[in-house]
Enzyme design. Structure first.
Site, PDB file in Angstrom:
ATOM      1  N   LYS A  35       0.841  -1.211   0.000  1.00 21.17           N
ATOM      2  CA  LYS A  35       0.000   0.000   0.000  1.00 21.17           C
ATOM      3  C   LYS A  35       0.871   1.254   0.000  1.00 21.17           C
ATOM      4  O   LYS A  35       0.644   2.196  -0.756  1.00 21.17           O
ATOM      5  CB  LYS A  35      -0.893  -0.027   1.250  1.00 21.17           C
ATOM      6  CG  LYS A  35      -2.020   0.974   1.231  1.00 21.17           C
ATOM      7  CD  LYS A  35      -2.812   0.919   2.534  1.00 21.17           C
ATOM      8  CE  LYS A  35      -4.110   0.197   2.405  1.00 21.17           C
ATOM      9  NZ  LYS A  35      -4.999   0.310   3.573  1.00 21.17           N
ATOM     10  N   LEU A 161     -16.448  11.682   9.410  1.00 20.51           N
ATOM     11  CA  LEU A 161     -16.610  11.716   7.945  1.00 20.51           C
ATOM     12  C   LEU A 161     -17.364  10.495   7.441  1.00 20.51           C
ATOM     13  O   LEU A 161     -17.391   9.449   8.086  1.00 20.51           O
ATOM     14  CB  LEU A 161     -15.252  11.825   7.245  1.00 20.51           C
ATOM     15  CG  LEU A 161     -14.196  10.723   7.429  1.00 20.51           C
ATOM     16  CD1 LEU A 161     -14.493   9.504   6.596  1.00 20.51           C
ATOM     17  CD2 LEU A 161     -12.832  11.280   7.080  1.00 20.51           C
ATOM     18  N   ASN A 216     -23.008   7.542  16.157  1.00 20.53           N
ATOM     19  CA  ASN A 216     -23.252   6.482  15.168  1.00 20.53           C
ATOM     20  C   ASN A 216     -24.492   5.662  15.545  1.00 20.53           C
ATOM     21  O   ASN A 216     -25.293   5.299  14.688  1.00 20.53           O
ATOM     22  CB  ASN A 216     -22.030   5.561  15.050  1.00 20.53           C
ATOM     23  CG  ASN A 216     -21.045   6.085  14.017  1.00 20.53           C
ATOM     24  OD1 ASN A 216     -21.198   7.192  13.506  1.00 20.53           O
ATOM     25  ND2 ASN A 216     -20.025   5.315  13.705  1.00 20.53           N
ATOM     26  N   PHE A 257     -31.095  11.048   7.290  1.00 22.71           N
ATOM     27  CA  PHE A 257     -31.062   9.689   7.841  1.00 22.71           C
ATOM     28  C   PHE A 257     -32.461   9.135   8.112  1.00 22.71           C
ATOM     29  O   PHE A 257     -32.667   8.322   9.005  1.00 22.71           O
ATOM     30  CB  PHE A 257     -30.140   9.595   9.068  1.00 22.71           C
ATOM     31  CG  PHE A 257     -28.713   9.444   8.623  1.00 22.71           C
ATOM     32  CD1 PHE A 257     -28.047  10.499   8.028  1.00 22.71           C
ATOM     33  CD2 PHE A 257     -28.060   8.230   8.718  1.00 22.71           C
ATOM     34  CE1 PHE A 257     -26.764  10.353   7.537  1.00 22.71           C
ATOM     35  CE2 PHE A 257     -26.776   8.080   8.229  1.00 22.71           C
ATOM     36  CZ  PHE A 257     -26.129   9.149   7.645  1.00 22.71           C
ATOM     37  N   CYS A 268     -18.890   0.642   9.456  1.00 19.89           N
ATOM     38  CA  CYS A 268     -19.019   1.340  10.742  1.00 19.89           C
ATOM     39  C   CYS A 268     -20.303   1.058  11.516  1.00 19.89           C
ATOM     40  O   CYS A 268     -20.241   0.545  12.622  1.00 19.89           O
ATOM     41  CB  CYS A 268     -18.833   2.824  10.518  1.00 19.89           C
ATOM     42  SG  CYS A 268     -17.150   3.143   9.952  1.00 19.89           S
TER      43      CYS A 268
HETATM   44  P1  NAD Z   1      -9.051   0.661   7.166  1.00 18.58           P
HETATM   45  O1  NAD Z   1      -9.051  -0.791   7.381  1.00 18.58           O
HETATM   46  O2  NAD Z   1      -9.439   1.223   5.837  1.00 18.58           O
HETATM   47  O3  NAD Z   1      -7.595   1.245   7.493  1.00 18.58           O
HETATM   48  C1  NAD Z   1      -6.826   0.859   8.593  1.00 18.58           C
HETATM   49  C2  NAD Z   1      -5.356   0.816   8.162  1.00 18.58           C
HETATM   50  O4  NAD Z   1      -4.534   0.598   9.306  1.00 18.58           O
HETATM   51  C3  NAD Z   1      -5.051  -0.315   7.180  1.00 18.58           C
HETATM   52  O5  NAD Z   1      -4.470   0.225   5.996  1.00 18.58           O
HETATM   53  C4  NAD Z   1      -4.036  -1.197   7.938  1.00 18.58           C
HETATM   54  O6  NAD Z   1      -3.067  -1.777   7.086  1.00 18.58           O
HETATM   55  C5  NAD Z   1      -3.428  -0.184   8.899  1.00 18.58           C
HETATM   56  N1  NAD Z   1      -2.757  -0.785  10.068  1.00 18.58           N
HETATM   57  C6  NAD Z   1      -3.190  -1.784  10.879  1.00 18.58           C
HETATM   58  N2  NAD Z   1      -2.259  -2.042  11.835  1.00 18.58           N
HETATM   59  C7  NAD Z   1      -1.232  -1.184  11.635  1.00 18.58           C
HETATM   60  C8  NAD Z   1      -0.008  -0.965  12.283  1.00 18.58           C
HETATM   61  N3  NAD Z   1       0.379  -1.701  13.340  1.00 18.58           N
HETATM   62  N4  NAD Z   1       0.817  -0.015  11.798  1.00 18.58           N
HETATM   63  C9  NAD Z   1       0.453   0.740  10.742  1.00 18.58           C
HETATM   64  N5  NAD Z   1      -0.699   0.571  10.069  1.00 18.58           N
HETATM   65  C10 NAD Z   1      -1.552  -0.378  10.520  1.00 18.58           C
HETATM   66  O7  NAD Z   1      -9.987   1.280   8.301  1.00 18.58           O
HETATM   67  P2  NAD Z   1     -10.802   2.658   8.272  1.00 18.58           P
HETATM   68  O8  NAD Z   1     -12.085   2.463   7.553  1.00 18.58           O
HETATM   69  O9  NAD Z   1      -9.890   3.751   7.860  1.00 18.58           O
HETATM   70  O10 NAD Z   1     -11.163   2.811   9.814  1.00 18.58           O
HETATM   71  C11 NAD Z   1     -10.171   3.119  10.767  1.00 18.58           C
HETATM   72  C12 NAD Z   1     -10.859   3.510  12.069  1.00 18.58           C
HETATM   73  O11 NAD Z   1     -11.613   4.715  11.871  1.00 18.58           O
HETATM   74  C13 NAD Z   1     -11.873   2.486  12.594  1.00 18.58           C
HETATM   75  O12 NAD Z   1     -11.839   2.522  13.993  1.00 18.58           O
HETATM   76  C14 NAD Z   1     -13.218   3.025  12.093  1.00 18.58           C
HETATM   77  O13 NAD Z   1     -14.285   2.604  12.888  1.00 18.58           O
HETATM   78  C15 NAD Z   1     -12.994   4.509  12.221  1.00 18.58           C
HETATM   79  N6  NAD Z   1     -13.814   5.332  11.319  1.00 18.58           N
HETATM   80  C16 NAD Z   1     -13.995   4.953  10.018  1.00 18.58           C
HETATM   81  C17 NAD Z   1     -14.732   5.764   9.149  1.00 18.58           C
HETATM   82  C18 NAD Z   1     -14.962   5.355   7.720  1.00 18.58           C
HETATM   83  O14 NAD Z   1     -15.757   6.014   7.053  1.00 18.58           O
HETATM   84  N7  NAD Z   1     -14.333   4.330   7.191  1.00 18.58           N
HETATM   85  C19 NAD Z   1     -15.249   6.991   9.611  1.00 18.58           C
HETATM   86  C20 NAD Z   1     -15.025   7.356  10.945  1.00 18.58           C
HETATM   87  C21 NAD Z   1     -14.299   6.522  11.793  1.00 18.58           C
HETATM   88  C1  UGA Z   2     -21.149   6.696   8.939  1.00 15.38           C
HETATM   89  C2  UGA Z   2     -21.497   8.047   9.580  1.00 15.38           C
HETATM   90  O1  UGA Z   2     -22.462   8.725   8.771  1.00 15.38           O
HETATM   91  C3  UGA Z   2     -20.251   8.921   9.722  1.00 15.38           C
HETATM   92  O2  UGA Z   2     -20.581  10.130  10.400  1.00 15.38           O
HETATM   93  C4  UGA Z   2     -19.204   8.165  10.524  1.00 15.38           C
HETATM   94  O3  UGA Z   2     -17.999   8.895  10.601  1.00 15.38           O
HETATM   95  C5  UGA Z   2     -18.928   6.819   9.870  1.00 15.38           C
HETATM   96  O4  UGA Z   2     -20.147   6.062   9.724  1.00 15.38           O
HETATM   97  C6  UGA Z   2     -18.000   6.001  10.714  1.00 15.38           C
HETATM   98  O5  UGA Z   2     -17.992   6.083  11.922  1.00 15.38           O
HETATM   99  O6  UGA Z   2     -17.248   5.281  10.110  1.00 15.38           O
HETATM  100  P1  UGA Z   2     -20.658   5.862   6.441  1.00 15.38           P
HETATM  101  O7  UGA Z   2     -20.770   4.502   7.024  1.00 15.38           O
HETATM  102  O8  UGA Z   2     -19.488   6.176   5.580  1.00 15.38           O
HETATM  103  O9  UGA Z   2     -20.660   6.964   7.623  1.00 15.38           O
HETATM  104  O10 UGA Z   2     -21.946   6.165   5.549  1.00 15.38           O
HETATM  105  P2  UGA Z   2     -23.445   6.677   5.834  1.00 15.38           P
HETATM  106  O11 UGA Z   2     -23.758   7.698   4.836  1.00 15.38           O
HETATM  107  O12 UGA Z   2     -23.659   7.023   7.249  1.00 15.38           O
HETATM  108  O13 UGA Z   2     -24.301   5.369   5.482  1.00 15.38           O
HETATM  109  C7  UGA Z   2     -24.208   4.186   6.264  1.00 15.38           C
HETATM  110  C8  UGA Z   2     -25.266   3.196   5.813  1.00 15.38           C
HETATM  111  O14 UGA Z   2     -26.564   3.641   6.166  1.00 15.38           O
HETATM  112  C9  UGA Z   2     -25.306   2.974   4.295  1.00 15.38           C
HETATM  113  O15 UGA Z   2     -25.497   1.604   4.036  1.00 15.38           O
HETATM  114  C10 UGA Z   2     -26.511   3.774   3.835  1.00 15.38           C
HETATM  115  O16 UGA Z   2     -27.110   3.267   2.674  1.00 15.38           O
HETATM  116  C11 UGA Z   2     -27.428   3.615   5.036  1.00 15.38           C
HETATM  117  N1  UGA Z   2     -28.422   4.713   5.170  1.00 15.38           N
HETATM  118  C12 UGA Z   2     -28.019   5.983   5.411  1.00 15.38           C
HETATM  119  C13 UGA Z   2     -29.779   4.415   5.084  1.00 15.38           C
HETATM  120  O17 UGA Z   2     -30.180   3.247   4.883  1.00 15.38           O
HETATM  121  N2  UGA Z   2     -30.685   5.436   5.242  1.00 15.38           N
HETATM  122  C14 UGA Z   2     -30.306   6.718   5.483  1.00 15.38           C
HETATM  123  O18 UGA Z   2     -31.187   7.588   5.622  1.00 15.38           O
HETATM  124  C15 UGA Z   2     -28.938   6.996   5.568  1.00 15.38           C
END
Ligand code: NAD
Ligand code: UGA
Length: 440
Positions: A35, A161, A216, A257, A268
């Site tokens: 990556k 986000l 969430n 929502f 998430c």
């Molecule tokens: P992800 O799996 O896309 O990314 C995590 C990364 O961490 C991976 O690339 C992995 O290789 C790396 N990693 C793991 N162990 C490591 C280490 N020891 N050293 C360096 N890198 C390491 O996950 P994500 O979707 O980015 O989510 C990360 C966190 O953020 C989670 O707790 C998730 O719940 C939270 N979160 C996610 C979102 C979202 O929209 N995806 C939004 C808000 C919060």
């Molecule tokens: C969600 C939250 O919206 C973010 O604020 C948060 O940071 C993130 O989780 C996280 O903690 O990772 P995300 O999962 O990227 O973001 O996408 P959403 O737009 O929230 O949608 C989540 C799911 O709910 C999707 O499957 C979507 O289709 C569904 N959804 C959303 C519904 O079925 N109805 C709605 O009205 C809205």
């Protein structure tokens, strides 16, 4: 400011790039060597609108760099964000193995003041555990008996986000939440986020951690609530779109929502609701409301499949076309995508599945075999007994349904996201079923 991000996934990469965009020098770390090699060449491992342009721009200006070394990043940065995954364990609790590993490695390499920030979504009290891990693993030269001589802070800065609009969400947040235990840490955050000119909520670490879980879970609750309403609508001849509109105009409720559909998916909500249920249990509270939120979400998919079974009569041998696979539009993320459950259920009944998604097909191929992948919606429609709209991509809004009608074997459309609510497919000769449109 010199900032390190450990974990360059959806959150880490977007956070790193956006912090570079608002003027900081950022080093993004990941232990996935392939990556990092690709990111150094500005090759982005995920689809997120606008991300690749920003990565290219800030790599070129050297405000953004990539590394596999936590040691290098710890030495260079004053602020270190932990953004690694926190997946669900078998029992639903958050697995904090990656967070612990990273905290330990930071501690082993610290040589001056650091602000260590939880960006990952973690259960309340994780901050305390990170602090303890750091104290236990600091180099001997920073200990005198029981005393630690190196100053550091742990803080929480949860991320809100959404995938698909991640850059916009980061740059224009409704609020930034910081959980801190020192004035110094608060000051650093104020400086980091000053360019965003946003409202900042300052609290202690446990409250910040809980704000993320509660937010969430509340959003998931809204979705399950409207999905329950949709079930009633179908039986009493009401339209959930009008009900949501009518409710949403009340500012205390809000329209967002309240989109009924086949339930929430993604990396998430399912995991975070589950983790919050476990956290509550551990603290002695039975969060029955959240249990129901999860149950309603699961039932929503089952009842969608039941509707398809009812209208198709025999599923075995029927060709079903799936429009959209990603868990939501504008992403290629397939983690916990509702499409996976739907396809598995229909295949178990003997359906032959064809599918098309603008971005998520490469990721889907890794988890779903025995699916015929198509190059566009028209190839998908050819010979199908019905179409299922699963992800509401913009490009699906204005399909040529006259042509689709000619291509399909039977004119049946099941709209799992109410995308075609205003298209009047019935006039074009389709049997059309949305969610909660008072039609059963
Ligand atoms: P992800 O799996 O896309 O990314 C995590 C990364 O961490 C991976 O690339 C992995 O290789 C790396 N990693 C793991 N162990 C490591 C280490 N020891 N050293 C360096 N890198 C390491 O996950 P994500 O979707 O980015 O989510 C990360 C966190 O953020 C989670 O707790 C998730 O719940 C939270 N979160 C996610 C979102 C979202 O929209 N995806 C939004 C808000 C919060
Ligand atoms: C969600 C939250 O919206 C973010 O604020 C948060 O940071 C993130 O989780 C996280 O903690 O990772 P995300 O999962 O990227 O973001 O996408 P959403 O737009 O929230 O949608 C989540 C799911 O709910 C999707 O499957 C979507 O289709 C569904 N959804 C959303 C519904 O079925 N109805 C709605 O009205 C809205």
């Amino acid at each position: 400011m010199d900032i390190a991000i450990i974990g360059s996934g959806y959150v880490g990469l977007v956070t790193g790039v956006c912090l570079a965009h608002i003027g900081h020098r950022v080093i993004c770390v990941d232990n996935n060597q392939e990556k990092i090699k690709r990111l150094r060449q500005a090759k982005i491992p995920i689809y997120e609108p606008g991300l690749d342009e920003l990565v290219k721009k800030y790599l070129k200006s050297k405000r953004l760099s990539f590394s596999t070394s936590i040691k290098e990043a710890t030495r260079k940065a004053t602020v270190i964000f932990i953004a690694v995954g926190t997946p669900a364990r078998q029992n639903g609790e958050a697995d904090l193995t990656y967070v612990e590993n990273v905290a330990r490695e930071i501690a082993l390499n610290m040589d001056s003041y650091k602000l260590i920030v939880e960006k990952s979504t973690v259960p309340a009290e994780t901050g305390k555990r990170i602090e303890r891990t750091i104290k236990l693993n600091l180099s001997k030269k920073f200990r005198k008996g029981n005393k630690i001589t190196l100053d550091f802070d742990v803080a929480s800065n949860p991320e809100f986000l959404r995938e698909g609009s991640a850059i916009h969400d980061f740059m224009h947040p409704d609020r930034v939440v910081i959980g801190v235990e020192s004035k110094k840490a608060e000051q650093i955050f104020r400086e980091i986020y000053k360019p965003l000119k946003t409202h900042m909520i300052v609290t202690n670490i446990s409250s910040a951690e809980l704000i993320k879980h509660a937010s969430n879970s509340f959003l998931a609750t809204k979705i399950s609530f409207i999905n329950s309403i949709a079930q009633i609508c179908d039986h009493v001849g009401a339209d959930v779109l009008k009900v949501a509109e009518g409710m949403g105009f009340d500012k205390r409720i809000g329209r967002q929502f309240l989109d009924a559909g086949i339930g929430y998916g993604g990396s998430c909500f399912p995991k975070d609701v589950e983790a919050f249920i476990r956290l509550s249990e551990k603290s002695g509270y039975h969060f029955s409301l959240l249990n129901e939120v999860r149950n309603v979400n699961e039932c929503q998919r089952i009842s969608f499949v039941k509707l398809i079974e009812d209208k198709l009569w025999i599923i075995k041998g029927k060709k079903i076309g799936i429009l959209g696979l990603a868990f939501k539009p504008n992403t290629d993320d397939m983690r916990n995508a509702p499409s996976i459950d739907l396809i598995n259920m229909l295949q178990n009944e003997g359906a032959l599945i064809k599918a098309y998604d603008p971005k998520a097909m490469p990721n889907t191929k890794k988890c779903l075999t025995k699916v015929t992948y198509c190059k566009d919606p028209y190839e998908l429609a050819k010979g199908c007994d019905c179409l299922l709209l699963v992800t509401e991509w913009d490009e699906f809004k204005d399909l040529d349904f006259k042509m689709i009608r000619r291509l399909m074997k039977q004119p049946l459309v099941f709209d799992g996201r109410n995308l075609y609510h205003d298209k009047n497919l019935k006039e074009l000769g389709f049997e059309y079923y949305g969610i909660g449109r008072g039609q059963i």
